[in-house]
Motif scaffolding. Sequence first.
Motif, PDB file in Angstrom:
ATOM      1  N   LYS A 155      53.981  58.096  40.438  1.00 16.87           N
ATOM      2  CA  LYS A 155      52.718  57.994  41.190  1.00 16.87           C
ATOM      3  C   LYS A 155      52.170  56.576  41.230  1.00 16.87           C
ATOM      4  O   LYS A 155      51.521  56.193  42.191  1.00 16.87           O
ATOM      5  N   ASN A 156      52.373  55.818  40.155  1.00 20.00           N
ATOM      6  CA  ASN A 156      51.634  54.561  39.993  1.00 20.00           C
ATOM      7  C   ASN A 156      52.452  53.281  40.035  1.00 20.00           C
ATOM      8  O   ASN A 156      51.872  52.196  40.117  1.00 20.00           O
ATOM      9  N   VAL A 157      53.784  53.382  39.886  1.00 25.41           N
ATOM     10  CA  VAL A 157      54.588  52.149  39.837  1.00 25.41           C
ATOM     11  C   VAL A 157      55.494  52.107  41.071  1.00 25.41           C
ATOM     12  O   VAL A 157      56.476  52.850  41.149  1.00 25.41           O
ATOM     13  N   PRO A 158      55.174  51.233  42.042  1.00 32.31           N
ATOM     14  CA  PRO A 158      55.930  51.227  43.309  1.00 32.31           C
ATOM     15  C   PRO A 158      57.429  51.021  43.121  1.00 32.31           C
ATOM     16  O   PRO A 158      58.228  51.690  43.785  1.00 32.31           O
ATOM     17  N   LEU A 159      57.813  50.134  42.211  1.00 31.87           N
ATOM     18  CA  LEU A 159      59.250  49.867  42.015  1.00 31.87           C
ATOM     19  C   LEU A 159      59.980  51.136  41.575  1.00 31.87           C
ATOM     20  O   LEU A 159      61.068  51.454  42.058  1.00 31.87           O
ATOM     21  N   PHE A 160      59.346  51.900  40.669  1.00 32.47           N
ATOM     22  CA  PHE A 160      59.961  53.122  40.160  1.00 32.47           C
ATOM     23  C   PHE A 160      60.060  54.170  41.281  1.00 32.47           C
ATOM     24  O   PHE A 160      61.097  54.815  41.459  1.00 32.47           O
ATOM     25  N   ARG A 161      58.987  54.288  42.039  1.00 27.98           N
ATOM     26  CA  ARG A 161      58.978  55.268  43.124  1.00 27.98           C
ATOM     27  C   ARG A 161      60.082  54.950  44.143  1.00 27.98           C
ATOM     28  O   ARG A 161      60.829  55.823  44.588  1.00 27.98           O
ATOM     29  N   GLN A 162      60.176  53.653  44.474  1.00 30.94           N
ATOM     30  CA  GLN A 162      61.183  53.217  45.442  1.00 30.94           C
ATOM     31  C   GLN A 162      62.594  53.566  44.943  1.00 30.94           C
ATOM     32  O   GLN A 162      63.442  54.050  45.690  1.00 30.94           O
ATOM     33  N   ASP A 218      63.563  43.329  35.567  1.00 31.70           N
ATOM     34  CA  ASP A 218      62.531  44.048  36.327  1.00 31.70           C
ATOM     35  C   ASP A 218      61.145  43.576  35.889  1.00 31.70           C
ATOM     36  O   ASP A 218      60.229  43.467  36.712  1.00 31.70           O
ATOM     37  N   LEU A 219      60.990  43.310  34.596  1.00 37.35           N
ATOM     38  CA  LEU A 219      59.688  42.851  34.095  1.00 37.35           C
ATOM     39  C   LEU A 219      59.394  41.442  34.589  1.00 37.35           C
ATOM     40  O   LEU A 219      58.262  41.117  34.907  1.00 37.35           O
ATOM     41  N   ARG A 220      60.456  40.612  34.658  1.00 39.81           N
ATOM     42  CA  ARG A 220      60.258  39.240  35.136  1.00 39.81           C
ATOM     43  C   ARG A 220      59.971  39.234  36.634  1.00 39.81           C
ATOM     44  O   ARG A 220      59.100  38.513  37.107  1.00 39.81           O
ATOM     45  N   ASP A 221      60.730  40.084  37.365  1.00 37.65           N
ATOM     46  CA  ASP A 221      60.582  40.099  38.823  1.00 37.65           C
ATOM     47  C   ASP A 221      59.203  40.583  39.261  1.00 37.65           C
ATOM     48  O   ASP A 221      58.742  40.263  40.353  1.00 37.65           O
ATOM     49  N   THR A 222      58.577  41.407  38.430  1.00 39.60           N
ATOM     50  CA  THR A 222      57.284  41.977  38.809  1.00 39.60           C
ATOM     51  C   THR A 222      56.147  41.284  38.047  1.00 39.60           C
ATOM     52  O   THR A 222      55.027  41.790  37.994  1.00 39.60           O
ATOM     53  N   PRO A 277      53.023  39.182  36.961  1.00 36.93           N
ATOM     54  CA  PRO A 277      52.796  39.616  35.583  1.00 36.93           C
ATOM     55  C   PRO A 277      52.534  41.122  35.428  1.00 36.93           C
ATOM     56  O   PRO A 277      52.871  41.691  34.413  1.00 36.93           O
ATOM     57  N   PHE A 278      51.915  41.780  36.461  1.00 38.86           N
ATOM     58  CA  PHE A 278      51.387  43.131  36.223  1.00 38.86           C
ATOM     59  C   PHE A 278      52.072  44.222  37.048  1.00 38.86           C
ATOM     60  O   PHE A 278      51.574  45.331  37.147  1.00 38.86           O
ATOM     61  N   GLY A 279      53.243  43.889  37.649  1.00 42.43           N
ATOM     62  CA  GLY A 279      53.830  44.787  38.638  1.00 42.43           C
ATOM     63  C   GLY A 279      54.283  46.144  38.143  1.00 42.43           C
ATOM     64  O   GLY A 279      54.466  47.055  38.939  1.00 42.43           O
ATOM     65  N   LEU A 280      54.482  46.314  36.837  1.00 34.67           N
ATOM     66  CA  LEU A 280      54.956  47.610  36.341  1.00 34.67           C
ATOM     67  C   LEU A 280      53.840  48.426  35.685  1.00 34.67           C
ATOM     68  O   LEU A 280      54.101  49.453  35.073  1.00 34.67           O
ATOM     69  N   PHE A 281      52.614  47.961  35.824  1.00 44.05           N
ATOM     70  CA  PHE A 281      51.497  48.693  35.196  1.00 44.05           C
ATOM     71  C   PHE A 281      51.255  50.011  35.932  1.00 44.05           C
ATOM     72  O   PHE A 281      51.322  50.076  37.164  1.00 44.05           O
ATOM     73  N   ALA A 282      50.955  51.050  35.153  1.00 40.17           N
ATOM     74  CA  ALA A 282      50.634  52.350  35.745  1.00 40.17           C
ATOM     75  C   ALA A 282      49.159  52.676  35.555  1.00 40.17           C
ATOM     76  O   ALA A 282      48.719  53.764  35.893  1.00 40.17           O
ATOM     77  N   SER A 283      48.414  51.735  34.986  1.00 42.76           N
ATOM     78  CA  SER A 283      46.969  51.933  34.789  1.00 42.76           C
ATOM     79  C   SER A 283      46.228  50.786  35.453  1.00 42.76           C
ATOM     80  O   SER A 283      46.717  49.662  35.473  1.00 42.76           O
ATOM     81  N   PRO A 284      45.031  51.050  35.961  1.00 41.50           N
ATOM     82  CA  PRO A 284      44.205  49.950  36.471  1.00 41.50           C
ATOM     83  C   PRO A 284      43.720  49.100  35.292  1.00 41.50           C
ATOM     84  O   PRO A 284      43.657  49.585  34.165  1.00 41.50           O
TER      85      PRO A 284
END
Lengths: 141, 444
Positions: free
Chosen positions: B44-51, B79-83, B85-92
Motif C-alpha cells: 500500500k505504501n511503498v511504490p517500489l515494492f508495489r511496482q 534499493d536503499l541507495r537508489d531511493t 533518502p526516504f523512498g522506502l518509508f511506509a509511514s509519513p
Amino acid sequence: MKIPQLSVFLENRPSALLEPLQSLAAANINMAGISLADTEDFGILRILLKDSERARARLQGEGWAVTVSEMVAVDVVDHPGGLVRTLAVLAAAAVNIEYMYAFYLRHGGRVVLMFRFEDPDAAVAALAAAGITMVPEQDLY
Amino acid sequence: MLKERWNDAAGGFHSVSAPDFLPEAQLREVQLRRLQAIVTRAWKNVPLFRQRLDERGLTPDDIQSLADIAKLPFTVKTDLRDTYPFGLFASPMEDVVRLHASSGTTGKPIVVAYTEEDVQVWTEVMARTFAACTLHRGDIMQNSFGYGLFTGGLGTHYGAEALGAAVIPVSGGNTERQIMLLRDFGVTAICATPSFFVHLVDKAIEMGVDLKTLPLRVGVFGAEPWTDGMRERIQIDAGIEAFDIYGLSEITGPGVASECSEHEGLHVFEDHFYPEIIDPVTGQPLPDGEEGELVLTTLSKKAMPMIRYRTRDITAIITERCGCGRTLRRIRRISRRSDDMFIIRGVNVFPSQVEAALLQVEGTLPHYQIILTRTQGLDQMTVEVEVTPEVFSDKVRAMEELRSRIAHAIEHILGIRVGLRLVGPHSIPRSEGKARRVIDKRND
C-alpha cells in the motif's frame, strides 16, 4: 656477569630508527652501545644502556615491541689469536652464539665483545672456568 | 515506562524473554499473520515494492502460507541507495520518531526509520538479547558501541535499560578512559565490536590493568564477523563469557539474533524477523541446515518494512531444539560475508580464513590487514601482521621463523602463495567501529 640488552622491533621504512631513539633522547636517557640487525623487511635494534629498565618501561609504554635479553661482555686480549681462544672455549663447551658485536668501553678505552648466547649461564660457566675475563655491568658504563 | 513493563522479574528468567519460548505452532501462526500484514502495508505504501509485485502479477492475497514468501521479490542494499533518502518509508514523517543512517563509507549512506512502535519492538528484542546473554537488573553495562547515526549504540542502550541494567554510554574510542571506567565503576558487562575489545584488552595489559581480576563477567559482541578462535582468546585474556549478537541497520540494528548460554548458534527473534537461507548465486531458497545467504523479512516494522532483504551474510539455519529451551530457530555464527570475499588469482578468499590461520600460530593476536596489489597484471596478496611483545624476539632467526610459520599457515588454508610482512605494534589503523581488513589497491 649477565648484562641486560634492550631489543626493539623496527619496520623497514624511513624514520623507523629515529622514532624510538628520539623518545629516549626526550627522556634524557643516554645509550652506551647500539647495534642493528636488518633483514629485507624488518630490523631489530639492540641497545645497551645504564638506564635499561627506565628505557624499557618508556618504550613499551609507547607501544613498541621490546624485549630484554642477557648479554655477556668478554674482554678479548688485543693480540693475534685473542678471540680464537675465547671461541675455542665456547666450542669445547658446545655453547651456541646467537650474535655478537663490539662495544667500546669508556673507562680504559678498550673494545670488548658483547655476546648473545643461546644459554648464557652455560657460557658464563665455561668462560669463567677457562679464566677468560668478563666485564660486569657496573664496569661497562 | 518501558522499564516498568519489563523489570518485574529481578533475576533468573526475565518475563521479557517469554516470546523466546512460544510453542512452535503458535510462533508460525504469529509469523504468518504478521507477514501478511507487513506485505499489505508495504504494497500500500511503498511504490517500489508495489511496482515489483505488479510486475510479477502478485498481490498481498498471494501470501497464504509462510512458504509463499518465496514468491516475493528480494530487496537489496542498492534499493536503499537508489531511493535515498526516504523512498522506502511506509509511514509519513509525522509517525517517524527516529532516523539512523550508515556511515556512508561506500557511496551514499542508507537511511532507516522507526516509528514509536518500531523503537519499542527494537528495545524489546534488545532486552531479550541481553537476557539471553545472562544480563539482569543490577548489572553495570559499559556500552562501547558508537552512539550516533550507527544503530549499535542506541539500540543496545535502550535494550539494556529496559532490562534494568545500569548503562554507561561511553561510545567508541578513548581506550584509556574506557579501561579506567571498567575498573573504577566495577563494570560487569560490556558491549563492543570484537576488534575494539581485542584492542581494549591489549591496551589494558599495557596499562598494567588485569581485566581478569575485575568484576567484568560478560561481553556482548557484534557488528562484524569474528571467529571462535578469537572468542577463546577474548574469554581467556579478559576472564569473561563472550556472546555473539547479530543485527543490521536495514532490519532494525542490533537485536535480530543472539546467542544464549549454550553458545551453539544465534537465536533469531523470528517473531519479528523472518529468516530464510538462499543460494547467493541463483537466489533459490535452500533447506534448513544448508549454508547460504541469510535473507530477512521484518514482520512488524512500520516505518520501513524490509521484505526479503539480502543480508550478504553467509550462514545456515539450525532447526534442532536448543538446550536453553528457546523455540526460536538459530543461525550459525556468521564468520563471513559474501561481499567480504575477494578473488585473487581465481581463488575465493574470505578474511576469516586468514584469521583462522593467524590464530593457529601460537601467540599471534589477530591484528592484521590484507593488502591486494597488482604488479604487471598479476594479483598479489600481502598480509601484514603486527608483532606483539609476546612473540617478539631479539633473534633474527626466531623472527624469520615466526614469519614463515604464519605464511605457511595462511598458504595451507588458502592454497595460494601470499606475501607476509611483520609490522610494528599498533601500526595497523585501529577500528573504533568495524575493522577494515582488506585494502584493495588493484585498480589504483
